[in-house]
Design an enzyme around this catalytic site. Structure first.
Site, PDB file in Angstrom:
ATOM      1  N   GLY A 196     -11.506   0.052   1.248  1.00  0.00           N
ATOM      2  CA  GLY A 196     -11.607   0.451   2.969  1.00  0.00           C
ATOM      3  C   GLY A 196     -10.198   0.882   3.496  1.00  0.00           C
ATOM      4  N   ALA A 197      -9.097   0.346   3.121  1.00  0.00           N
ATOM      5  CA  ALA A 197      -7.835   0.872   3.501  1.00  0.00           C
ATOM      6  C   ALA A 197      -6.813  -0.276   2.881  1.00  0.00           C
ATOM      7  CB  ALA A 197      -7.917   0.333   5.021  1.00  0.00           C
ATOM      8  N   MET A 198      -5.504   0.137   3.353  1.00  0.00           N
ATOM      9  CA  MET A 198      -4.516  -0.643   2.737  1.00  0.00           C
ATOM     10  C   MET A 198      -3.525  -0.854   3.846  1.00  0.00           C
ATOM     11  SD  MET A 198      -3.347  -2.334   0.057  1.00  0.00           S
ATOM     12  CE  MET A 198      -1.752  -3.172   0.199  1.00  0.00           C
ATOM     13  N   GLU A 199      -2.926  -2.162   3.908  1.00  0.00           N
ATOM     14  CA  GLU A 199      -2.140  -2.682   4.838  1.00  0.00           C
ATOM     15  C   GLU A 199      -0.604  -2.384   4.473  1.00  0.00           C
ATOM     16  OE1 GLU A 199      -3.890  -4.824   2.762  1.00  0.00           O
ATOM     17  OE2 GLU A 199      -2.512  -6.442   2.222  1.00  0.00           O
ATOM     18  N   ASN A 200      -0.349  -1.306   3.711  1.00  0.00           N
ATOM     19  CA  ASN A 200       1.140  -0.942   3.481  1.00  0.00           C
ATOM     20  C   ASN A 200       1.972  -1.366   4.663  1.00  0.00           C
ATOM     21  OD1 ASN A 200       0.120   0.081   0.935  1.00  0.00           O
ATOM     22  ND2 ASN A 200      -0.563   1.802   2.255  1.00  0.00           N
ATOM     23  N   HIS A 233      -8.208  -5.713  10.836  1.00  0.00           N
ATOM     24  CA  HIS A 233      -7.966  -6.195   9.607  1.00  0.00           C
ATOM     25  C   HIS A 233      -6.342  -5.859   9.312  1.00  0.00           C
ATOM     26  CE1 HIS A 233      -8.997  -8.411   5.978  1.00  0.00           C
ATOM     27  NE2 HIS A 233      -8.131  -7.553   5.289  1.00  0.00           N
ATOM     28  N   GLU A 234      -6.313  -4.488   8.802  1.00  0.00           N
ATOM     29  CA  GLU A 234      -5.018  -3.998   8.384  1.00  0.00           C
ATOM     30  C   GLU A 234      -3.721  -4.108   9.199  1.00  0.00           C
ATOM     31  OE1 GLU A 234      -5.672  -3.748   5.357  1.00  0.00           O
ATOM     32  OE2 GLU A 234      -7.894  -3.022   5.321  1.00  0.00           O
ATOM     33  N   HIS A 237      -2.933  -7.830   8.993  1.00  0.00           N
ATOM     34  CA  HIS A 237      -2.022  -8.140   7.798  1.00  0.00           C
ATOM     35  C   HIS A 237      -0.474  -8.193   7.908  1.00  0.00           C
ATOM     36  CE1 HIS A 237      -4.647  -9.146   4.336  1.00  0.00           C
ATOM     37  NE2 HIS A 237      -5.186  -7.682   4.253  1.00  0.00           N
ATOM     38  N   GLU A 247      -6.244 -12.757   2.362  1.00  0.00           N
ATOM     39  CA  GLU A 247      -7.588 -11.937   2.694  1.00  0.00           C
ATOM     40  C   GLU A 247      -8.629 -13.115   3.549  1.00  0.00           C
ATOM     41  OE1 GLU A 247      -7.545  -9.114   2.717  1.00  0.00           O
ATOM     42  OE2 GLU A 247      -5.924  -8.485   1.403  1.00  0.00           O
TER      43      GLU A 247
HETATM   44  N1  B3K Z   1      -5.381  -5.386   0.571  1.00  0.00           N
HETATM   45  C1  B3K Z   1      -6.389  -4.370   0.606  1.00  0.00           C
HETATM   46  C2  B3K Z   1      -7.156  -4.340  -0.865  1.00  0.00           C
HETATM   47  C3  B3K Z   1      -6.493  -4.134  -2.031  1.00  0.00           C
HETATM   48  C4  B3K Z   1      -7.435  -3.822  -3.194  1.00  0.00           C
HETATM   49  C5  B3K Z   1      -6.843  -3.473  -4.559  1.00  0.00           C
HETATM   50  N2  B3K Z   1      -7.901  -3.474  -5.651  1.00  0.00           N
HETATM   51  C6  B3K Z   1      -7.243  -4.331   1.720  1.00  0.00           C
HETATM   52  C7  B3K Z   1      -7.608  -5.348   2.405  1.00  0.00           C
HETATM   53  O1  B3K Z   1      -7.965  -6.129   2.212  1.00  0.00           O
HETATM   54  O2  B3K Z   1      -7.002  -5.134   3.805  1.00  0.00           O
HETATM   55 ZN    ZN Z   2      -7.105  -7.639   3.603  1.00  0.00          ZN
END
Ligand code: B3K
Ligand code: ZN
Length: 867
Positions: free
Chosen positions: A260-264, A296-297, A300, A319
């Site tokens: 879905g997405a990534m919280e970098n 959600h992101e 994080h 999570e």
């Molecule tokens: N933390 C990422 C998920 C990463 C999955 C890696 N296979 C998105 C999330 O949960 O917000």
């Molecule tokens: Zn997450």
């Protein structure tokens, strides 16, 4: 493949205090130079340091500026080992990588003309040699070089501190992230992107620049994402006292993304599905998905980034907590009751089956082979339920005291689930020892309720007992503390006083195997409303007769339980229907009364009304059976849908006409669309077996709709109708939306889910359609993922569905192991089917197991599915 165990955790011998990266972006050959400052943590020397590295071509290596001699390091497939390292030193490496060939979409990849990264969980080691583990926190400085024409935009985490020109059409930009972070939160992007900009003023008055990067033509489709982001930022300040910490918050959207997405940190990368929306292209559900994933992101940033993980076994620390936070945010933004019903629906659809099958694992797992296989419904959704129970047990204020202490203690550190629970305990001077079992024990507890009303003594006695079925590796189970929110409802439909204080709702905590509670001064018979709001992730057996259920379905003031009562009645009808497939189905009075009450109640929130009127899914019905009777369930559900459609035909028709209205995006309009499309669906089902003129309504709606919610609802009914010829509609839809990948994903998915006679052949055709692309996970999921929920076809008794599916997963595994492994999980449920299907499913698993170059991801899933 070797297992990694939680109990083997060792702290790092060396910290990396700083990392400076210099990256020359090129689709075929990118060069990455890294400068790492190593600092030993203890006085004692160590023999070696291991740096992770995967698929890297080492071009140069220096220590403290000197070229490193061949006998002071070893390079192999797993990385780089430095021999006899000093107490502190600077390591410089230069490596070559190949972003365009990276179809696994982990590490740095080039897709759709953009350079993107995905580092969680272990992608950074595919960019440079590093201690690629979450407890290695370093300050990052990143200098990106790229061609000006294809990469006018160069982004990385933090703040842009300098930029300039390189030779002949190239330029560079330098980014600094002031917050030390683990490598999994690293990100960089290069591409031709336009930005939608806005600002947010934090509670302390700082201005944050907000930027959403998309292709120029999509700039108009970012407002839901931007508005959601601002709402999330405000909510986290108000509810958790958490303020954003950088001057800039960037989001980049891409069509090529594994999840879905990534919280970098400061630079989220998103699947465009969770960014782009316009009324013409996105459904109401899509809009809601954007709101919750954006939130959600963002959440994080505190739960995951500022306070991060010691090791991957703690994944649910970020999570589970962040899902709980996003669920509560969505509940505050929309209808709380409807939100809760949706959350539980998802939990039951994905997590309960996982917890009951061979892939079951605790929320905090004990061992894994490939960590990417543990981004599961258990870690996310069950993890969120555990946090919700803690919230229930401590109360709103107590929970907040706990999170305040958690942030204060652990800001800037890599910690464990244990640290979180301890902070909650310490802030509330309470003992949560027994609660910890929830994190360690897999399996869904079964709670049985037994109630007795004594008309002479005026007492109601409630006995609750719990048991948890064995799961792989855990034969014996302990009782867990289960908060059961409850009320007693009298014959007038009122909640009675449960104690001398007059409380009408209570949370009972069932801690032992069996416990009994007695409620006195109950002058009238009462019906128990148990597990209100779904206060714990358990299965509840509450032996009520249909009469009582139907009564609760009409009067219970707990939205979740009101819904649950109707669902339970419908479930019983469906299960009865599976016993006599083909015969005319009995439409139980109790269900009829419950549905009629909802249909007549025009004052009720239409979104909630729609929930009350929808039937349990085929999956959910199957879960309740000893052996999942695929075809019988499908037929029973179809039959009940058409009976309900037929029985209330005129009411549905009136609703359909009355609920028509101009498109608007407020909650009431969304609910009205939902209910209206449900009415249309029942109308079409009402003449399921004669193809009446109700499909004409659907056709008309398809043509006249000015929004995707209505258009897609009609489209789906027509395409999935077993008798209707929808060829023209399919063509029309494709022609209209062929330039919108997210809409074309829907076009693929709805066809792949159509339970029609020629479905398998049709799906085979979809795979060779010119718009199908094995490299784009959204597209692959739209066909293969959707296919697995087309039950009668995927689970065809002759095994054709499984065989076809396994062949495709074999192919996908060479391209994108992570996605292949995830898609393959439905095969793990083989034990739940009849013998003939079991054989065919096992055969499919064996076909996969025999694949040459089987990925670690897929190997682990198969191994656990069929040990
Ligand atoms: N933390 C990422 C998920 C990463 C999955 C890696 N296979 C998105 C999330 O949960 O917000
Ligand atoms: Zn997450």
């Amino acid at each position: 493949t070797p297992l990694i165990h939680r109990s083997d955790y060792q702290p790092l011998a060396y910290r990396i205090t700083e990392i400076a990266l210099d990256v020359h972006l090129d689709p075929e050959n990118t060069e990455v130079s890294a400068r790492l400052h190593f600092l030993r943590q203890n006085p004692e020397p160590v023999k070696e340091i291991h740096l992770d590295g995967e698929g890297l071509e080492l071009l140069e290596i220096r220590r403290d500026g000197q070229l490193l001699s061949e006998n002071s390091y070893v390079v192999n497939g797993a990385g780089l080992t430095l021999l006899n390292p000093e107490a502190d030193f600077v390591l410089e490496t230069r490596v070559r990588i190949h972003p365009a060939a990276n179809s696994a979409l982990s590490g740095l990849y080039h897709a759709g003309g953009q350079f993107l990264t995905q580092c969680e969980a272990e992608g950074f080691r595919r960019i440079t040699y590093y201690q690629d583990r979450p407890d290695c926190l370093a300050k990052f400085t990143v200098t990106l070089h790229g061609p000006k024409d294809t990469c006018p935009v160069l982004l990385a985490n933090g703040n842009c501190v300098a930029q300039g020109e390189d030779a002949q059409g190239f330029h560079w930009a330098r980014w600094e992230d002031p917050y030390p972070k683990p490598a999994y939160l690293f990100a960089m992007v290069g591409g031709d992107l336009a930005a939608m900009r806005d600002t947010f003023t934090t509670q302390s008055g700082r201005q944050v620049a907000l930027e959403i990067y998309v292709a120029e033509r999509d700039l108009g489709a970012c407002s839901q994402a931007m508005e959601s982001l601002k709402r999330a930022m405000r909510w986290d300040e108000e509810v958790y006292g958490r303020e954003y910490d950088l001057d800039r918050y960037m989001i980049v959207a891409t069509d090529s993304f594994n999840m879905g997405a990534m919280e970098n940190k400061g630079l989220n990368i998103f699947n465009s599905k969770y960014v782009l929306a316009s009324p013409e292209t996105a459904t109401d559900t899509d809009y809601q998905g954007i709101e919750s994933v954006i939130a959600h992101e963002y959440f994080h940033n505190w739960t995951g980034n500022r306070v991060t993980l010691r090791d991957w076994f703690q994944l649910s620390l970020k999570e589970g907590l962040t899902v709980f936070r996003d669920q509560e945010f969505s509940a505050d933004m929309n209808s709380r009751g409807v939100q809760r019903i949706g959350d539980v629906r998802r939990l039951r659809a994905a997590q309960f089956p996982e917890d009951a099958g061979p892939l079951a694992h605790p929320v905090r797992p004990d061992a894994y082979s490939e960590i990417n296989n543990f981004y599961t419904a258990t870690v996310y959704e069950k993890g969120a339920e555990l946090v919700r129970m803690l919230h229930t047990l401590l109360g709103k204020e107590g929970f907040r005291r706990g999170t305040d202490l958690y942030f204060e203690r652990h800001d800037g550190h890599a910690v464990t689930i244990e640290d979180f629970v301890e902070a909650l305990e310490d802030a509330n001077h309470t003992d949560l020892s027994r609660f910890r079992t929830w994190y360690a024990q897999a399996g869904t507890p079964l709670v049985k309720a037994q109630g007795v009303y004594d008309p002479k003594a005026h007492t109601y006695t409630l006995t609750l007992s719990q048991s948890t079925p064995a799961t792989p590796g855990q034969a014996h189970k302990e009782p867990v503390p289960i908060p059961v929110r409850m009320a007693l409802i009298n014959t007038q439909g009122e909640k009675t006083a449960l104690d001398s204080r007059g409380d009408r709702e209570k949370v009972l905590v069932l801690e032992e195997a069996t416990q009994t509670w007695t409620f006195t001064e109950q002058p009238d018979p009462v019906i128990p409303s148990l597990l209100r709001g779904f206060s714990a992730p358990v299965r509840l057996e509450n032996p009520l007769d249909d009469q009582s259920r139907s009564f609760l379905a009409c009067v219970d003031d707990d939205p979740f339980n009101r819904w649950e009562s109707t669902q339970e009645l419908a479930l019983q009808a469906l299960l009865a229907g599976t016993q006599n497939p083909g015969t005319v189905q009995h439409f139980p009075d109790a269900l009829e009364r419950a549905l009629a009450a909802t249909l007549q109640d025009g004052a009720m929130d239409p979104a909630f009304r729609a929930e009350l009127l929808s039937l349990p899914s085929e999956d959910y019905v199957g879960e309740q059976m000893a052996v999942i009777a695929v075809d019988a369930i499908h037929q029973a559900r179809d039959a009940l849908l058409s009976q309900i459609g037929h029985h209330f035909h005129d009411t549905w028709l009136n609703l359909y006409h009355d609920l028509a209205g101009a498109y608007a995006r407020d909650g009431l309009s969304i609910g009205r669309r939902r209910l209206r499309n449900m009415a249309l669906s029942y109308l079409v089902y009402s003449d399921r077996h004669r193809e009446d003129d109700m499909t004409l309504h659907a056709r008309q709606q398809y043509v006249q709709a000015d929004n995707m919610t209505d258009r897609l609802a009609a489209f789906q009914l027509l395409v999935q109708h077993p008798l209707h010829d929808a060829e023209d509609i399919l063509m029309d839809f494709y022609q209209k939306w062929q330039d919108y990948p997210l809409v074309i994903d829907k076009w693929f998915a709805i066809q792949a889910m159509a339970p029609r006679a020629d479905a398998l052949r049709h799906v085979q055709h979809l795979l060779v359609h010119s718009a199908f692309d094995w490299k784009v996970p959204n597209r692959v999921r739209a066909v293969l993922g959707a296919f697995t929920v087309n039950h009668t076809v995927f689970h065809a008794a002759d095994g054709s569905g499984y065989a076809f599916f396994a062949e495709q997963i074999r192919r996908l595994d060479d391209i994108n192991p992570q996605t292949a492994a995830r898609l393959a999980t439905p095969l793990s449920r083989w034990q739940r089917y009849d013998e003939v299907r079991q054989k065919a499913m096992i055969q499919a698993l064996q076909l996969l197991a025999a694949k040459p170059h089987l990925s670690r991801d897929l190997a682990e899933v198969i191994q656990r599915a069929y040990p």
